[in-house]
Design a protein around this motif. Structure first.
Motif, PDB file in Angstrom:
ATOM      1  N   CYS A 155       0.830  -1.211   0.000  1.00 30.42           N
ATOM      2  CA  CYS A 155       0.000   0.000   0.000  1.00 30.42           C
ATOM      3  C   CYS A 155       0.864   1.260   0.000  1.00 30.42           C
ATOM      4  CB  CYS A 155      -0.927   0.002   1.208  1.00 30.42           C
ATOM      5  SG  CYS A 155      -2.321  -1.140   1.074  1.00 30.42           S
ATOM      6  N   ALA A 156       1.915   1.251   0.803  1.00 26.63           N
ATOM      7  CA  ALA A 156       2.827   2.405   0.813  1.00 26.63           C
ATOM      8  C   ALA A 156       3.436   2.612  -0.568  1.00 26.63           C
ATOM      9  CB  ALA A 156       3.919   2.190   1.859  1.00 26.63           C
ATOM     10  N   ALA A 157       3.818   1.516  -1.228  1.00 26.28           N
ATOM     11  CA  ALA A 157       4.368   1.610  -2.573  1.00 26.28           C
ATOM     12  C   ALA A 157       3.346   2.177  -3.547  1.00 26.28           C
ATOM     13  CB  ALA A 157       4.837   0.232  -3.039  1.00 26.28           C
ATOM     14  N   ALA A 158       2.092   1.743  -3.429  1.00 23.55           N
ATOM     15  CA  ALA A 158       1.043   2.227  -4.334  1.00 23.55           C
ATOM     16  C   ALA A 158       0.812   3.722  -4.174  1.00 23.55           C
ATOM     17  CB  ALA A 158      -0.250   1.463  -4.090  1.00 23.55           C
ATOM     18  N   LEU A 159       0.764   4.187  -2.937  1.00 17.91           N
ATOM     19  CA  LEU A 159       0.550   5.622  -2.714  1.00 17.91           C
ATOM     20  C   LEU A 159       1.691   6.442  -3.302  1.00 17.91           C
ATOM     21  CD1 LEU A 159      -0.784   5.395   0.946  1.00 17.91           C
ATOM     22  CD2 LEU A 159      -2.121   5.941  -1.114  1.00 17.91           C
ATOM     23  N   ALA A 160       2.931   5.954  -3.155  1.00 12.81           N
ATOM     24  CA  ALA A 160       4.076   6.657  -3.742  1.00 12.81           C
ATOM     25  C   ALA A 160       4.041   6.581  -5.263  1.00 12.81           C
ATOM     26  CB  ALA A 160       5.379   6.049  -3.215  1.00 12.81           C
ATOM     27  N   ALA A 161       3.643   5.435  -5.810  1.00  7.97           N
ATOM     28  CA  ALA A 161       3.569   5.286  -7.267  1.00  7.97           C
ATOM     29  C   ALA A 161       2.527   6.219  -7.865  1.00  7.97           C
ATOM     30  CB  ALA A 161       3.261   3.835  -7.634  1.00  7.97           C
ATOM     31  N   ILE A 162       1.365   6.298  -7.236  1.00  6.25           N
ATOM     32  CA  ILE A 162       0.304   7.173  -7.744  1.00  6.25           C
ATOM     33  C   ILE A 162       0.737   8.635  -7.671  1.00  6.25           C
ATOM     34  CG2 ILE A 162      -2.031   8.009  -7.263  1.00  6.25           C
ATOM     35  CD1 ILE A 162      -2.679   5.066  -6.398  1.00  6.25           C
ATOM     36  N   ASP A 163       1.382   9.023  -6.580  1.00  3.43           N
ATOM     37  CA  ASP A 163       1.903  10.394  -6.482  1.00  3.43           C
ATOM     38  C   ASP A 163       2.895  10.682  -7.603  1.00  3.43           C
ATOM     39  OD1 ASP A 163       0.398  10.995  -4.273  1.00  3.43           O
ATOM     40  OD2 ASP A 163       2.020  10.698  -2.820  1.00  3.43           O
ATOM     41  N   THR A 164       3.750   9.706  -7.907  1.00  2.58           N
ATOM     42  CA  THR A 164       4.741   9.880  -8.977  1.00  2.58           C
ATOM     43  C   THR A 164       4.060  10.027 -10.334  1.00  2.58           C
ATOM     44  OG1 THR A 164       6.404   8.624  -7.744  1.00  2.58           O
ATOM     45  CG2 THR A 164       6.708   8.794 -10.128  1.00  2.58           C
ATOM     46  N   MET A 165       3.052   9.226 -10.583  1.00  3.97           N
ATOM     47  CA  MET A 165       2.320   9.326 -11.851  1.00  3.97           C
ATOM     48  C   MET A 165       1.679  10.690 -12.006  1.00  3.97           C
ATOM     49  SD  MET A 165       0.481   5.574 -11.988  1.00  3.97           S
ATOM     50  CE  MET A 165       1.402   4.124 -11.458  1.00  3.97           C
ATOM     51  N   ARG A 166       1.122  11.189 -10.926  1.00  2.00           N
ATOM     52  CA  ARG A 166       0.493  12.524 -10.977  1.00  2.00           C
ATOM     53  C   ARG A 166       1.549  13.614 -11.181  1.00  2.00           C
ATOM     54  NH1 ARG A 166      -3.329  11.109  -6.514  1.00  2.00           N
ATOM     55  NH2 ARG A 166      -5.434  11.083  -7.396  1.00  2.00           N
ATOM     56  N   ALA A 167       2.605  13.558 -10.383  1.00  2.79           N
ATOM     57  CA  ALA A 167       3.610  14.620 -10.414  1.00  2.79           C
ATOM     58  C   ALA A 167       4.273  14.736 -11.771  1.00  2.79           C
ATOM     59  CB  ALA A 167       4.663  14.371  -9.328  1.00  2.79           C
ATOM     60  N   ASN A 168       4.441  13.597 -12.453  1.00  6.53           N
ATOM     61  CA  ASN A 168       5.105  13.598 -13.757  1.00  6.53           C
ATOM     62  C   ASN A 168       4.123  13.517 -14.924  1.00  6.53           C
ATOM     63  OD1 ASN A 168       8.215  13.328 -13.185  1.00  6.53           O
ATOM     64  ND2 ASN A 168       7.202  11.959 -11.732  1.00  6.53           N
ATOM     65  N   ASP A 169       2.835  13.601 -14.625  1.00  7.65           N
ATOM     66  CA  ASP A 169       1.776  13.530 -15.646  1.00  7.65           C
ATOM     67  C   ASP A 169       2.049  12.370 -16.614  1.00  7.65           C
ATOM     68  OD1 ASP A 169      -0.449  13.990 -17.134  1.00  7.65           O
ATOM     69  OD2 ASP A 169       0.168  15.957 -17.909  1.00  7.65           O
ATOM     70  N   LEU A 170       2.111  11.173 -16.068  1.00 10.75           N
ATOM     71  CA  LEU A 170       2.459  10.017 -16.896  1.00 10.75           C
ATOM     72  C   LEU A 170       1.392   9.635 -17.924  1.00 10.75           C
ATOM     73  CD1 LEU A 170       4.593   7.709 -14.612  1.00 10.75           C
ATOM     74  CD2 LEU A 170       5.261   9.567 -16.135  1.00 10.75           C
ATOM     75  N   PRO A 171       0.099   9.951 -17.709  1.00 12.03           N
ATOM     76  CA  PRO A 171      -0.820   9.752 -18.829  1.00 12.03           C
ATOM     77  C   PRO A 171      -0.400  10.554 -20.072  1.00 12.03           C
ATOM     78  CG  PRO A 171      -2.059   9.963 -16.800  1.00 12.03           C
ATOM     79  CD  PRO A 171      -0.626  10.291 -16.463  1.00 12.03           C
ATOM     80  N   ALA A 172       0.007  11.795 -19.856  1.00  9.46           N
ATOM     81  CA  ALA A 172       0.470  12.609 -20.985  1.00  9.46           C
ATOM     82  C   ALA A 172       1.749  12.041 -21.579  1.00  9.46           C
ATOM     83  CB  ALA A 172       0.679  14.057 -20.540  1.00  9.46           C
ATOM     84  N   ARG A 173       2.633  11.525 -20.709  1.00  7.74           N
ATOM     85  CA  ARG A 173       3.874  10.938 -21.219  1.00  7.74           C
ATOM     86  C   ARG A 173       3.584   9.710 -22.066  1.00  7.74           C
ATOM     87  NH1 ARG A 173       8.421  11.305 -23.769  1.00  7.74           N
ATOM     88  NH2 ARG A 173       9.920   9.670 -23.243  1.00  7.74           N
ATOM     89  N   ALA A 174       2.581   8.916 -21.695  1.00  6.84           N
ATOM     90  CA  ALA A 174       2.207   7.771 -22.523  1.00  6.84           C
ATOM     91  C   ALA A 174       1.772   8.223 -23.914  1.00  6.84           C
ATOM     92  CB  ALA A 174       1.094   6.979 -21.845  1.00  6.84           C
ATOM     93  N   CYS A 175       1.051   9.333 -23.979  1.00  4.44           N
ATOM     94  CA  CYS A 175       0.644   9.877 -25.289  1.00  4.44           C
ATOM     95  C   CYS A 175       1.863  10.336 -26.086  1.00  4.44           C
ATOM     96  CB  CYS A 175      -0.328  11.044 -25.087  1.00  4.44           C
ATOM     97  SG  CYS A 175      -1.932  10.565 -24.414  1.00  4.44           S
ATOM     98  N   GLU A 176       2.858  10.896 -25.407  1.00  4.46           N
ATOM     99  CA  GLU A 176       4.083  11.305 -26.096  1.00  4.46           C
ATOM    100  C   GLU A 176       4.825  10.089 -26.661  1.00  4.46           C
ATOM    101  OE1 GLU A 176       6.309  13.428 -23.199  1.00  4.46           O
ATOM    102  OE2 GLU A 176       4.967  15.165 -23.163  1.00  4.46           O
ATOM    103  N   ILE A 177       4.863   9.009 -25.898  1.00  2.00           N
ATOM    104  CA  ILE A 177       5.510   7.788 -26.383  1.00  2.00           C
ATOM    105  C   ILE A 177       4.795   7.285 -27.631  1.00  2.00           C
ATOM    106  CG2 ILE A 177       5.896   5.347 -25.821  1.00  2.00           C
ATOM    107  CD1 ILE A 177       6.435   6.287 -22.915  1.00  2.00           C
TER     108      ILE A 177
END
Length: 450
Positions: A327-349
């Motif tokens: 759970c701690a890992a998930a909360l950190a992972a979700i924060d990282t996805m938000r902070a780096n806007d990884l949905p947008a990065r997937a579109c860039e890829i």
């Protein structure tokens, strides 16, 4: 992502033959201790990994376009996740949420209620694997509806437990000789644009499925329809536009639970947080795992409150489900996805890779289709000038790419699809390098077969 820092250089470096002597030695140890039924895609053993690079025990640095099957989307040793894991482990590694609960489980459920599609009231349950999530989603649907039948689709993959094997379409290697399987599972045709009539719309294909369900199963006996918005192991099949919304509308009208299996597609992989968002679909229950926790084992179902709250206390759960470290890992992972806007990065890829792959398809006659969304892309190989699947060429492409230091995964009902699942934090240089390897290997392999 080039503004991120990495522990390891993000490039291919081959220092020995592949596999090297240390990996070969480990293979011999493995033969004497690990069951033969567990396979591996590549014959080297990991010693370190960071970002989009895996370093093997011989010191070779391999570029990873598999991400542990869409798990390490934020990198193989993301510092936010490793710190969160370390801090939680120093307090407690386990109490079992069903015995002594803890805040991390609740916090993950709160995040999932925010991230998943729909503004309705939601509830979540945490598990260990995608198969567990799917199995429990079906349990909830059957209890809440009082019905038994469950509909799955051609080319589907939902797991390796008894029930999820029944839902999975492909026999080898997932189902062969493991039966009998769970009953009351019914399979319907999937929209597969490359292999369907090109004039057929998604809505038409969905209405054909609906007609079959009504005639062959009976609407009032169906508890749930379970589908991957983009099929994973089946070949990264993206259904025709309109197929999924039409099914959702029919399910809603008939009291049938629509379960979106987002185990492989979820958490920014396809350019949205979840693939079903592309057509505005709001599932009744969504299943999640893989990319949820930065590499730690965690899975979840999130669904309408009235469905999940219908289950009696004790009817859902598991000893390790929602482990506090995960759970701690998930909360950190979700924060990282938000902070780096990884949905947008997937579109860039996608914007970088897809034109190159489609250009390659125009240059060779062994690629039948290039498809996908975000950083979930696929190349379907066929015998030259036909639509006949060519699994041998597909296998050769993956093997030759590995010889060049690039990890690629195959998939597909016919074994003829290369899937690209690079970490969403991959640098542009590493992404372009990997695509160049694919171009070179495909051209050489196609030439050799002429």
């Amino acid at each position: 992502m080039d503004d991120l820092t990495y522990r390891l250089p993000q490039k291919r470096v081959i220092r020995t033959e592949l596999p090297g002597p240390a990996s070969r030695a480990l293979t011999e140890r493995r033969k004497a201790s690990v069951a033969a039924g567990v396979g591996s895609s590549v014959p080297v053993y990991a010693a370190d990994a960071d970002g989009a690079v895996v370093v093997d025990v011989d010191g070779n640095s391999l570029l990873d376009f598999g991400s542990g099957i869409a798990v390490t989307s934020i990198g193989a040793s993301n510092p936010a996740v490793t710190q969160a894991v370390s801090e939680q482990a120093q307090h407690f590694t386990h109490t079992c949420f069903m015995v002594t609960p803890y805040e991390g489980y609740v916090a993950v459920a709160e995040q999932l209620a925010t991230l998943t599609p729909g503004n309705h009231e939601k509830r979540s349950v945490l598990f260990n694997s995608g198969a567990e999530a799917v199995e429990n989603a079906v349990k909830v649907a059957r209890l809440a509806t009082g019905r038994q039948a469950v509909v799955a689709f051609d080319h589907a993959y939902h797991g390796r437990t008894n029930l999820t094997m029944a839902l999975t379409a492909k026999t080898m290697p997932y189902k062969a000789r493991f039966g009998p399987f769970a009953p009351e599972i019914y399979r319907m045709p999937m929209s597969y644009p490359f292999r369907d009539d090109p004039d057929r719309t998604g809505e038409q294909s969905a209405h054909d499925v609906i007609d079959r369900m009504e005639k062959q199963i009976g609407t009032d006996t169906i508890a749930a329809v379970v589908i991957e918005p983009i099929q994973g192991e089946g070949g990264f099949i993206v259904p025709a536009t309109g197929f999924l919304p039409t099914l959702v509308d029919w399910c809603r009208a008939n009291g049938i639970v629509f379960i979106a299996d987002e185990v492989q597609t979820g958490f920014a992989r396809t350019g949205d947080w979840f693939a079903c968002e592309y057509e505005g679909i709001v599932p009744d229950i969504i299943t999640m795992a893989k990319g949820i926790a930065g590499g730690m084992p965690l899975a979840a179902i999130t669904g309408r409150a009235e469905l999940l709250d219908a289950v009696h206390p004790g009817g859902l759960g598991g000893t390790f489900g929602g482990n506090p470290v995960a759970c701690a890992a998930a909360l950190a992972a979700i924060d990282t996805m938000r902070a780096n806007d990884l949905p947008a990065r997937a579109c860039e890829i996608e914007a970088i890779a897809l034109p190159r792959l489609r250009g390659l398809a125009n240059d060779v006659d062994v690629i039948g289709d290039v498809r996908g969304r975000g950083a979930m892309l696929a190349i379907e190989f066929v015998r030259a000038g036909t639509t006949e699947p060519d699994p041998a060429l597909t296998k050769a492409v993956a093997a030759r790419a590995f010889d060049q230091g690039l990890i690629l995964l195959t998939c597909g009902t016919y074994g003829n699809v290369i899937r690209l699942l690079p970490p969403l934090v991959i640098t542009e240089d590493a992404l372009l390098d990997g695509i160049s390897v694919i171009e070179q290997v495909v051209r050489n392999t196609a030439d050799d077969q002429r």
